[in-house]
Motif scaffolding. Structure first.
Motif, PDB file in Angstrom:
ATOM      1  N   PHE A   1       0.836  -1.195   0.000  1.00 36.35           N
ATOM      2  CA  PHE A   1       0.000   0.000   0.000  1.00 36.35           C
ATOM      3  C   PHE A   1       0.871   1.246   0.000  1.00 36.35           C
ATOM      4  CE2 PHE A   1       0.857  -0.941   4.409  1.00 36.35           C
ATOM      5  CZ  PHE A   1       1.073   0.301   4.989  1.00 36.35           C
ATOM      6  N   LYS A   2       0.273   2.342  -0.441  1.00 38.41           N
ATOM      7  CA  LYS A   2       0.888   3.658  -0.379  1.00 38.41           C
ATOM      8  C   LYS A   2      -0.125   4.600   0.252  1.00 38.41           C
ATOM      9  CE  LYS A   2       3.904   3.115  -4.311  1.00 38.41           C
ATOM     10  NZ  LYS A   2       4.213   3.445  -5.674  1.00 38.41           N
ATOM     11  N   SER A   3       0.362   5.567   1.013  1.00 36.40           N
ATOM     12  CA  SER A   3      -0.532   6.509   1.660  1.00 36.40           C
ATOM     13  C   SER A   3       0.068   7.901   1.590  1.00 36.40           C
ATOM     14  CB  SER A   3      -0.752   6.110   3.127  1.00 36.40           C
ATOM     15  OG  SER A   3      -1.597   7.045   3.763  1.00 36.40           O
ATOM     16  N   SER A   4      -0.802   8.884   1.378  1.00 39.34           N
ATOM     17  CA  SER A   4      -0.338  10.271   1.353  1.00 39.34           C
ATOM     18  C   SER A   4      -0.252  10.847   2.764  1.00 39.34           C
ATOM     19  CB  SER A   4      -1.276  11.128   0.494  1.00 39.34           C
ATOM     20  OG  SER A   4      -2.590  11.070   1.014  1.00 39.34           O
ATOM     21  N   SER A   5      -0.761  10.110   3.751  1.00 41.88           N
ATOM     22  CA  SER A   5      -0.700  10.537   5.150  1.00 41.88           C
ATOM     23  C   SER A   5       0.395   9.753   5.874  1.00 41.88           C
ATOM     24  CB  SER A   5      -2.029  10.267   5.858  1.00 41.88           C
ATOM     25  OG  SER A   5      -3.063  11.023   5.265  1.00 41.88           O
TER      26      SER A   5
ATOM     27  N   GLU B   1      -0.658   5.158  14.562  1.00 44.13           N
ATOM     28  CA  GLU B   1      -1.306   4.019  15.222  1.00 44.13           C
ATOM     29  C   GLU B   1      -2.757   3.853  14.780  1.00 44.13           C
ATOM     30  OE1 GLU B   1      -1.695   7.677  17.625  1.00 44.13           O
ATOM     31  OE2 GLU B   1       0.073   6.602  16.946  1.00 44.13           O
ATOM     32  N   SER B   2      -3.275   4.816  14.012  1.00 43.50           N
ATOM     33  CA  SER B   2      -4.642   4.710  13.487  1.00 43.50           C
ATOM     34  C   SER B   2      -4.728   3.784  12.272  1.00 43.50           C
ATOM     35  CB  SER B   2      -5.169   6.084  13.081  1.00 43.50           C
ATOM     36  OG  SER B   2      -5.224   6.934  14.197  1.00 43.50           O
ATOM     37  N   LEU B   3      -3.577   3.438  11.679  1.00 42.37           N
ATOM     38  CA  LEU B   3      -3.572   2.562  10.516  1.00 42.37           C
ATOM     39  C   LEU B   3      -4.121   1.190  10.908  1.00 42.37           C
ATOM     40  CD1 LEU B   3      -1.222   2.106   7.675  1.00 42.37           C
ATOM     41  CD2 LEU B   3      -1.466   0.121   9.146  1.00 42.37           C
ATOM     42  N   THR B   4      -5.040   0.675  10.093  1.00 39.09           N
ATOM     43  CA  THR B   4      -5.569  -0.668  10.316  1.00 39.09           C
ATOM     44  C   THR B   4      -5.445  -1.488   9.042  1.00 39.09           C
ATOM     45  OG1 THR B   4      -7.843  -0.052   9.745  1.00 39.09           O
ATOM     46  CG2 THR B   4      -7.228   0.051  12.082  1.00 39.09           C
TER      47      THR B   4
ATOM     48  N   VAL C   1       3.803 -11.111   8.256  1.00 32.61           N
ATOM     49  CA  VAL C   1       5.135 -10.994   7.645  1.00 32.61           C
ATOM     50  C   VAL C   1       5.338  -9.604   7.044  1.00 32.61           C
ATOM     51  CG1 VAL C   1       5.397 -13.478   7.245  1.00 32.61           C
ATOM     52  CG2 VAL C   1       4.350 -12.053   5.470  1.00 32.61           C
ATOM     53  N   GLY C   2       4.376  -8.712   7.275  1.00 32.83           N
ATOM     54  CA  GLY C   2       4.436  -7.369   6.706  1.00 32.83           C
ATOM     55  C   GLY C   2       5.297  -6.415   7.515  1.00 32.83           C
ATOM     56  N   ASN C   3       5.388  -5.186   6.980  1.00 36.61           N
ATOM     57  CA  ASN C   3       6.121  -4.101   7.631  1.00 36.61           C
ATOM     58  C   ASN C   3       5.437  -2.805   7.206  1.00 36.61           C
ATOM     59  OD1 ASN C   3       7.889  -2.006   8.305  1.00 36.61           O
ATOM     60  ND2 ASN C   3       9.708  -3.266   7.948  1.00 36.61           N
ATOM     61  N   VAL C   4       4.587  -2.241   8.079  1.00 39.79           N
ATOM     62  CA  VAL C   4       3.792  -1.072   7.686  1.00 39.79           C
ATOM     63  C   VAL C   4       4.673   0.119   7.312  1.00 39.79           C
ATOM     64  CG1 VAL C   4       1.686  -1.720   8.905  1.00 39.79           C
ATOM     65  CG2 VAL C   4       3.402  -0.377  10.095  1.00 39.79           C
ATOM     66  N   ALA C   5       5.843   0.249   7.915  1.00 40.69           N
ATOM     67  CA  ALA C   5       6.742   1.364   7.594  1.00 40.69           C
ATOM     68  C   ALA C   5       7.218   1.300   6.142  1.00 40.69           C
ATOM     69  CB  ALA C   5       7.945   1.366   8.536  1.00 40.69           C
ATOM     70  N   LYS C   6       7.197   0.093   5.565  1.00 38.76           N
ATOM     71  CA  LYS C   6       7.613  -0.092   4.170  1.00 38.76           C
ATOM     72  C   LYS C   6       6.418  -0.316   3.239  1.00 38.76           C
ATOM     73  CE  LYS C   6      12.151  -1.875   5.341  1.00 38.76           C
ATOM     74  NZ  LYS C   6      13.080  -3.001   5.267  1.00 38.76           N
ATOM     75  N   GLY C   7       5.205  -0.075   3.740  1.00 42.20           N
ATOM     76  CA  GLY C   7       4.013  -0.235   2.909  1.00 42.20           C
ATOM     77  C   GLY C   7       3.676  -1.685   2.607  1.00 42.20           C
ATOM     78  N   ASP C   8       4.047  -2.581   3.499  1.00 41.40           N
ATOM     79  CA  ASP C   8       3.829  -4.012   3.293  1.00 41.40           C
ATOM     80  C   ASP C   8       2.826  -4.533   4.322  1.00 41.40           C
ATOM     81  OD1 ASP C   8       3.963  -6.742   2.863  1.00 41.40           O
ATOM     82  OD2 ASP C   8       6.127  -6.890   3.187  1.00 41.40           O
TER      83      ASP C   8
ATOM     84  N   SER D   1      -1.533  -1.214  15.184  1.00 44.73           N
ATOM     85  CA  SER D   1      -0.321  -1.059  15.993  1.00 44.73           C
ATOM     86  C   SER D   1       0.404  -2.395  16.201  1.00 44.73           C
ATOM     87  CB  SER D   1      -0.603  -0.415  17.344  1.00 44.73           C
ATOM     88  OG  SER D   1      -1.104   0.890  17.168  1.00 44.73           O
ATOM     89  N   VAL D   2      -0.351  -3.454  16.442  1.00 44.56           N
ATOM     90  CA  VAL D   2       0.212  -4.804  16.566  1.00 44.56           C
ATOM     91  C   VAL D   2      -0.697  -5.782  15.816  1.00 44.56           C
ATOM     92  CG1 VAL D   2       1.328  -4.380  18.815  1.00 44.56           C
ATOM     93  CG2 VAL D   2      -1.004  -5.252  18.738  1.00 44.56           C
ATOM     94  N   PRO D   3      -0.149  -6.943  15.403  1.00 43.96           N
ATOM     95  CA  PRO D   3      -0.991  -7.929  14.720  1.00 43.96           C
ATOM     96  C   PRO D   3      -1.900  -8.671  15.697  1.00 43.96           C
ATOM     97  CG  PRO D   3       1.310  -8.666  14.783  1.00 43.96           C
ATOM     98  CD  PRO D   3       1.263  -7.306  15.399  1.00 43.96           C
TER      99      PRO D   3
END
Length: 93
Positions: A11-15, A19-22, A60-67, A43-45
């Motif tokens: 994913f990509k986000s303009s914001s 911790e609001s990311l779900t 296995v994702g990484n939200v900081a990398k859009g995964d 915030s956690v799985p």
């Protein structure tokens, strides 16, 4: 069948990521059965504690990398179906 499978989701986000990311992964069997949530992240799985994927899904994702990817252990033919990844990062829609 039998080997771990990765379900990729990016994913990509303009914001900024907060911790609001779900992230929600849902599954519908190929036999057009009931849709069910099999994974949730905020915030956690949060791994599913019920249903056919109980104890078989790993984050296995990484939200900081859009995964937002997950993995399924020991897949079987009856797992076949539609898997949907949904990412929300307010206020970005």
């Amino acid at each position: 069948v039998g080997e771990q499978v990765s379900l990729k989701c990016s994913f990509k986000s303009s914001s900024p990521i907060t911790e609001s990311l779900t992230i929600d992964w849902t599954y519908r069997p190929i036999t057009s059965g009931q849709m069910e949530t099999i994974f949730h992240y905020q915030s956690v799985p949060y791994l599913t504690t019920v249903g056919k994927f109980k104890d078989r899904i790993s984050w296995v994702g990484n939200v900081a990398k859009g995964d937002a990817s997950i993995a399924i252990q020991s897949p079987v033919m009856s797992d076949n179906g539609t898997f949907i990844c949904s990412v929300r990062n307010p206020p970005d829609v």
